[in-house]
Design a protein around this motif. Sequence first.
Motif: not given
Length: 332
Positions: A180-209
Amino acid sequence: MAIFAPTAARPWLVADIGGTNARFGLIEAPGAGPSQIGKVPSAEHRSLASAAKTYLAGLPNAVQPSAACVAVAGPVTGDRFKLTNQAWDFSITETKAELGLDYLDLVNDFKALALSLPHLTELRQIGPGQAVPEAAMVVAGAGTGLGVGAIVPDGAGRWVPVPGEGGHCDAPIVTQEEAAVAAVLRAEQGAVTAECFLSGGGIERLYRSLAIVRGVQPDPHLTNAAITAAAIDGSEPLAVDTLNIFCALFGSLAGNLAVTFGARGGVFIGGGIVPRFADFFAASRFRARFEARYRMADYAHSIPTYLILADTPALDGAAAWLSAQQERTHGS
């Protein structure tokens, strides 16, 4: 061109160029480790030559490096290099001339980090497992982005690095909430890669999603560092759950890499993010998700996982690469 052995007057220059910092060091004798280590902010420069000159100008004594190996965050495919997470764009040939080098090689930063693995001593093992000598090893690290690399034995006592862009594989989603969290991000940007969550900015994306999925209001002022701090001290439940999911996703990614490479020599976690919360990481579901391999669970259980605690391991890998090239070219 032959690579000459390093000396104090004509050392080798080794560097690790990331999206946040450019780290440099000198190899002043054969077999020596990096010395006079320093860093400059990547955002303050637009090329390798600019950052290297700033580092060299700050040394107590002037030196002229004879050779250099530079670990860079991104694929190296030709003479021009563009840094993935900064506005660096330069010619390798022109940089070599500008810095007065006899030899210059750019390698993917996780190729360099992988080459450092046999030499690392500052490690923390997470979970069970026993390394098999001369077996493949894998490293994954979260920082500005997510990098992956490996080394495999060549059968003659040498290591062959396997660089790649494994951080851009699909996000290792397992649970319904993660989907479900990945679906939120996918709706915004298309593909969701590992880096989208497993990085510094990824922690913020994960928190918001995660907040969107749960229908709660996130703190809009929490950065990666603040989310991590709130998770560690337990002051913000959403931050705690965010970091727990981060660790679980990392476990699934690491397990995928372990079975893909047959990495019975170990899987190593590097980068600048995870060492900041080593105790939280060790107590998380990282290892359980690493071992969740269905019919290969026992195989995964036998593979050790390590957290890299060394400050500049990629510099050691860059030095190892130069030594290997010198051996191949019979430089002296």
